[in-house]
Design a protein around this motif. Structure first.
Motif, mmCIF file in Angstrom:
data_model
loop_
_atom_site.group_PDB
_atom_site.id
_atom_site.type_symbol
_atom_site.label_atom_id
_atom_site.label_comp_id
_atom_site.label_asym_id
_atom_site.label_seq_id
_atom_site.Cartn_x
_atom_site.Cartn_y
_atom_site.Cartn_z
ATOM 1 N N LYS A 346 0.621 -1.062 0.224
ATOM 2 C CA LYS A 346 -0.089 0.010 -0.092
ATOM 3 C C LYS A 346 0.825 1.292 -0.020
ATOM 4 C CE LYS A 346 -4.017 2.061 0.352
ATOM 5 N NZ LYS A 346 -4.797 2.226 -0.412
ATOM 6 N N ALA A 347 1.994 1.237 0.885
ATOM 7 C CA ALA A 347 2.928 2.402 1.028
ATOM 8 C C ALA A 347 3.634 2.381 -0.391
ATOM 9 C CB ALA A 347 4.051 2.101 1.922
ATOM 10 N N VAL A 348 4.100 1.628 -1.140
ATOM 11 C CA VAL A 348 4.781 1.510 -2.361
ATOM 12 C C VAL A 348 3.897 2.348 -3.541
ATOM 13 C CG1 VAL A 348 5.560 0.240 -4.226
ATOM 14 C CG2 VAL A 348 6.183 -0.360 -2.011
ATOM 15 N N SER A 349 2.626 1.715 -3.223
ATOM 16 C CA SER A 349 1.724 2.363 -4.448
ATOM 17 C C SER A 349 1.563 4.000 -4.436
ATOM 18 C CB SER A 349 0.305 1.632 -4.233
ATOM 19 O OG SER A 349 -0.492 1.979 -3.144
ATOM 20 N N ALA A 350 1.788 4.555 -3.100
ATOM 21 C CA ALA A 350 1.560 5.679 -2.758
ATOM 22 C C ALA A 350 2.505 6.662 -3.237
ATOM 23 C CB ALA A 350 0.753 6.167 -1.288
ATOM 24 N N VAL A 351 3.714 6.197 -3.205
ATOM 25 C CA VAL A 351 5.034 6.803 -3.762
ATOM 26 C C VAL A 351 5.089 7.616 -4.848
ATOM 27 C CG1 VAL A 351 7.456 6.502 -4.049
ATOM 28 C CG2 VAL A 351 6.429 5.762 -2.187
ATOM 29 N N SER A 352 5.579 8.773 -5.075
ATOM 30 C CA SER A 352 5.778 9.607 -6.245
ATOM 31 C C SER A 352 7.312 9.672 -6.379
ATOM 32 C CB SER A 352 4.867 10.557 -6.716
ATOM 33 O OG SER A 352 3.565 10.291 -6.805
ATOM 34 N N PRO A 353 8.181 9.003 -6.685
ATOM 35 C CA PRO A 353 9.601 9.169 -6.617
ATOM 36 C C PRO A 353 10.277 10.383 -7.431
ATOM 37 C CG PRO A 353 9.286 7.082 -7.804
ATOM 38 C CD PRO A 353 7.944 7.603 -7.439
ATOM 39 N N ASP A 354 9.659 10.567 -8.719
ATOM 40 C CA ASP A 354 10.103 11.546 -9.753
ATOM 41 C C ASP A 354 9.146 12.914 -9.673
ATOM 42 O OD1 ASP A 354 11.962 9.539 -10.281
ATOM 43 O OD2 ASP A 354 10.248 8.745 -11.716
ATOM 44 N N PRO A 355 9.698 14.114 -9.897
ATOM 45 C CA PRO A 355 9.081 15.378 -10.176
ATOM 46 C C PRO A 355 8.358 15.132 -11.408
ATOM 47 C CG PRO A 355 11.462 15.716 -10.666
ATOM 48 C CD PRO A 355 11.274 14.338 -10.333
ATOM 49 N N SER A 356 7.328 16.227 -11.391
ATOM 50 C CA SER A 356 6.687 16.384 -12.768
ATOM 51 C C SER A 356 7.770 17.052 -13.823
ATOM 52 C CB SER A 356 5.428 17.179 -12.581
ATOM 53 O OG SER A 356 4.489 16.869 -11.555
ATOM 54 N N VAL A 357 7.897 16.540 -14.864
ATOM 55 C CA VAL A 357 8.945 16.927 -15.992
ATOM 56 C C VAL A 357 8.157 17.185 -17.221
ATOM 57 C CG1 VAL A 357 11.052 16.444 -17.088
ATOM 58 C CG2 VAL A 357 10.682 15.971 -14.610
ATOM 59 N N GLU A 358 8.428 18.227 -17.811
ATOM 60 C CA GLU A 358 8.008 18.461 -19.248
ATOM 61 C C GLU A 358 9.111 18.887 -20.159
ATOM 62 O OE1 GLU A 358 4.255 19.874 -20.752
ATOM 63 O OE2 GLU A 358 5.388 21.560 -21.195
ATOM 64 N N LEU A 359 9.838 18.096 -21.072
ATOM 65 C CA LEU A 359 10.579 18.263 -22.000
ATOM 66 C C LEU A 359 10.251 18.622 -23.485
ATOM 67 C CD1 LEU A 359 13.920 18.015 -22.206
ATOM 68 C CD2 LEU A 359 13.643 15.637 -22.855
ATOM 69 N N THR A 360 10.505 19.603 -23.674
ATOM 70 C CA THR A 360 10.030 20.321 -25.286
ATOM 71 C C THR A 360 11.137 20.676 -26.009
ATOM 72 O OG1 THR A 360 8.295 21.516 -23.956
ATOM 73 C CG2 THR A 360 8.601 22.012 -26.142
ATOM 74 N N VAL A 361 10.902 19.922 -27.400
ATOM 75 C CA VAL A 361 11.894 20.022 -28.364
ATOM 76 C C VAL A 361 11.521 20.776 -29.649
ATOM 77 C CG1 VAL A 361 13.345 18.838 -29.760
ATOM 78 C CG2 VAL A 361 13.122 18.091 -27.307
ATOM 79 N N ASP A 362 12.138 21.458 -30.462
ATOM 80 C CA ASP A 362 11.832 22.044 -31.644
ATOM 81 C C ASP A 362 12.536 21.228 -32.604
ATOM 82 O OD1 ASP A 362 10.095 23.829 -30.841
ATOM 83 O OD2 ASP A 362 11.364 25.413 -30.879
ATOM 84 N N TYR A 363 11.727 20.640 -33.450
ATOM 85 C CA TYR A 363 12.309 19.439 -34.331
ATOM 86 C C TYR A 363 12.560 19.713 -35.779
ATOM 87 C CZ TYR A 363 13.335 14.881 -36.400
ATOM 88 O OH TYR A 363 13.810 13.778 -37.200
ATOM 89 N N HIS A 364 13.432 19.464 -36.473
ATOM 90 C CA HIS A 364 13.585 20.039 -38.019
ATOM 91 C C HIS A 364 14.021 18.835 -38.796
ATOM 92 C CE1 HIS A 364 13.046 24.280 -37.643
ATOM 93 N NE2 HIS A 364 13.849 24.194 -36.629
ATOM 94 N N GLY A 365 13.690 17.495 -38.303
ATOM 95 C CA GLY A 365 14.368 16.191 -38.760
ATOM 96 C C GLY A 365 13.235 15.964 -39.817
ATOM 97 N N GLU A 366 13.721 14.880 -40.731
ATOM 98 C CA GLU A 366 12.704 14.196 -41.459
ATOM 99 C C GLU A 366 11.990 13.108 -41.132
ATOM 100 O OE1 GLU A 366 12.033 15.389 -44.551
ATOM 101 O OE2 GLU A 366 13.270 16.999 -44.077
ATOM 102 N N ASN A 367 12.372 12.236 -39.987
ATOM 103 C CA ASN A 367 11.787 11.467 -39.392
ATOM 104 C C ASN A 367 10.306 11.430 -38.889
ATOM 105 O OD1 ASN A 367 14.101 9.324 -39.645
ATOM 106 N ND2 ASN A 367 14.792 10.511 -37.952
ATOM 107 N N ALA A 368 9.391 10.545 -39.127
ATOM 108 C CA ALA A 368 7.929 10.638 -38.743
ATOM 109 C C ALA A 368 7.979 10.560 -37.188
ATOM 110 C CB ALA A 368 7.180 9.942 -39.392
ATOM 111 N N ILE A 369 7.179 11.358 -36.592
ATOM 112 C CA ILE A 369 6.969 11.496 -35.217
ATOM 113 C C ILE A 369 5.457 10.848 -34.881
ATOM 114 C CG2 ILE A 369 6.733 12.727 -32.957
ATOM 115 C CD1 ILE A 369 8.809 14.724 -34.263
ATOM 116 N N ASN A 370 5.542 9.572 -33.954
ATOM 117 C CA ASN A 370 4.462 9.045 -33.685
ATOM 118 C C ASN A 370 4.135 9.270 -32.037
ATOM 119 O OD1 ASN A 370 3.628 8.213 -36.283
ATOM 120 N ND2 ASN A 370 5.690 7.019 -36.133
ATOM 121 N N PRO A 371 2.729 8.938 -31.693
ATOM 122 C CA PRO A 371 2.564 9.065 -30.058
ATOM 123 C C PRO A 371 3.170 7.913 -29.532
ATOM 124 C CG PRO A 371 0.389 9.538 -31.447
ATOM 125 C CD PRO A 371 1.601 9.113 -32.479
ATOM 126 N N GLY A 372 3.842 7.881 -28.457
ATOM 127 C CA GLY A 372 4.724 7.113 -27.862
ATOM 128 C C GLY A 372 5.740 6.523 -28.231
#
Length: 472
Positions: A346-372
């Motif tokens: 029960k205690a393990v399920s309530a732990v949030s060991p990492d902070p909220s993080v948002e990493l944003t990138v402006d991408y100019h490459g040719e590769n297709a980007i897909n969800p996930g």
């Protein structure tokens, strides 16, 4: 070039749209939040343009979409229509059930069945991966959209990603596709912006067994959190309306501009006006959350002062503590439980060991980007960061490759460890540069800064060094 087909809401007419501006055609997806396209069309008297009305259908990129916003602008020489269309799989408000189910334990498959079975609109569903049953007070009447919201509420780690009218629900360990692609800062990307909010970290949790105050504490916590949510909602409302109006004006003005320089200038002006409003909203939201958390913690402390006979288990995530220090969370409990193994789980399920993080990138490459998609981020030359990242959102322009794709990436635990290592290296490097003379310190660039709302911004060159890192 991707084509756009438009059809009326009654499926009587379909026509190819030939009068839209390719530079305004964008696709935006954010995990479990939104999946939509937008574009600006000019009135050329065609059937396709005449079909651009609310709730009409659009077909493009192999998917079907529903028009949810149509903003017409009448100019001196032309009439334009700014269209926003939501993916058909997420705009399932027309699917409704009048049945209800009583309190019990349900799986995502059973929740989907309750809302979607027997629908006449062609929606189907699939659950990929394993989920534990969740306790539900009741399954009420409602729409298909209510169903999707309920699933995310009950199983927050689930991912909903539809394929046309097939609703797919993925378990966290079944979502994501490993690729061999690489984001290279300074080559495929203009910049990397990393926003870290460590206030969400919880790495020490006590699970209590048999107690005398479970009911009173749960009621207080529920009431406090409900009031917190109401306060946040009412606080956000005027800001959301203001930001939405600004966004609408920006899109309309941008559609009228011809040169890239004019569009870039307008974008910079728009972002400069939007940022202080967004920052003010974030500060108020953080304050409301902190106030509620403090009230709950104080109530629990008062209840615990009464010496009750209970069994407890304290779980500590030592890896997280090494990075962020001890961050105790609210106690959890299992009524009348004395089995320490169950209390530990029960205690393990309530732990949030990492902070909220948002990493944003402006991408100019040719590769297709897909969800996930899982890619490799290489920012070693600028901030010493190399790590695997998962696509959690993007905005791209299918018919205009000159515009960068904005990609939002995930905050998995391994990613945060790599980021923390980069911060430590950057800070050490900056201190080394400063050792020769005090004046050199002003030129030592470190991708780290504290924000007023308690978050931290990291990424790219140009952030002045302002003190020792709080990480590590």
């Amino acid at each position: 070039m991707e084509k756009i087909i438009v059809g009326d809401v009654n499926n009587q007419y379909k026509a190819l749209l030939t009068c839209f501006d390719n530079s305004t055609f964008s696709v935006a997806w954010e995990k479990n939040n939104s999946y939509e396209i937008s574009f600006t069309a000019s009135d050329d008297g065609s059937l396709g343009y005449s079909l651009l009305k609310g709730w009409a259908y659009v077909w493009t990129l192999g998917q079907q979409w529903t028009i949810t916003a149509s903003d017409v602008t009448v100019g001196p020489q032309q009439i334009t229509n700014q269209i926003t269309a939501t993916h058909i799989g997420l705009s399932c408000t027309n699917v409704r059930t009048s049945a209800t189910k009583t309190k019990g334990s349900y799986t995502p498959l059973e929740v989907l069945s309750h809302y979607f079975d027997g629908n006449k609109f062609g929606y189907t569903y699939e659950v990929i991966g394993k989920f534990s049953a969740a306790s539900v007070d009741s399954l009420e009447k409602g729409s298909g959209k209510d169903c999707l919201d309920k699933i995310i509420e009950l199983w927050p780690t689930a991912v909903i990603f539809p394929d046309n009218k097939k609703i797919r629900v993925y378990a966290d360990d079944k979502w994501g596709t490993q690729t061999n692609f690489v984001y290279r800062l300074g080559r495929d990307t203009d910049q990397v912006e990393l926003n870290v909010d460590p206030t969400d970290v919880v790495n020490v949790v006590t699970a209590n067994g048999k107690t005398l105050y479970d009911s009173e504490y749960s009621k207080f916590k529920k009431t406090t959190n409900e009031q917190r949510d109401k306060d946040i909602k009412s606080t956000k409302k005027p800001y959301t309306a203001q930001l939405s109006a600004m966004s609408k004006t920006y899109r309309q003005q941008r559609a009228k501009l011809k040169t890239d320089d004019d569009k870039d200038a307008l974008k910079k002006s728009y972002e400069a006006k939007r940022k202080p409003i967004s920052d003010e909203l974030n500060k108020k939201t953080v304050t409301i959350r902190k106030t509620a958390s403090t009230a709950i913690a104080n109530k629990l402390a008062a209840l615990k002062s009464d010496p009750a006979n209970f069994t407890s288990y304290v779980y500590r995530d030592e890896d997280s503590i090494k990075l962020w220090g001890e961050r105790p969370g609210a106690d959890v409990s299992i009524k009348n439980e004395t089995d320490t193994t169950k209390l530990r789980d029960k205690a393990v399920s309530a732990v949030s060991p990492d902070p909220s993080v948002e990493l944003t990138v402006d991408y100019h490459g040719e590769n297709a980007i897909n969800p996930g998609d899982i890619w490799f981020l290489d920012a070693s030359q600028q901030i010493g960061l190399q790590t695997s990242v998962m696509v959690a959102g993007f905005t791209f322009y299918p018919n205009d490759r000159s515009q960068a794709t904005q990609v939002t990436l995930n905050n998995r635990k391994k990613t945060m460890m790599d980021v923390n290592l980069s911060l430590a290296k950057a800070t050490t490097k900056a201190l080394g540069l400063a050792s020769d003379s005090f004046s050199d310190l002003a030129n030592a660039k470190v991708p780290y800064s504290d924000n007023d709302d308690g978050s931290t911004t990291v990424g790219g060159l140009g952030y002045e060094y302002r003190g020792e890192s709080n990480y590590g």
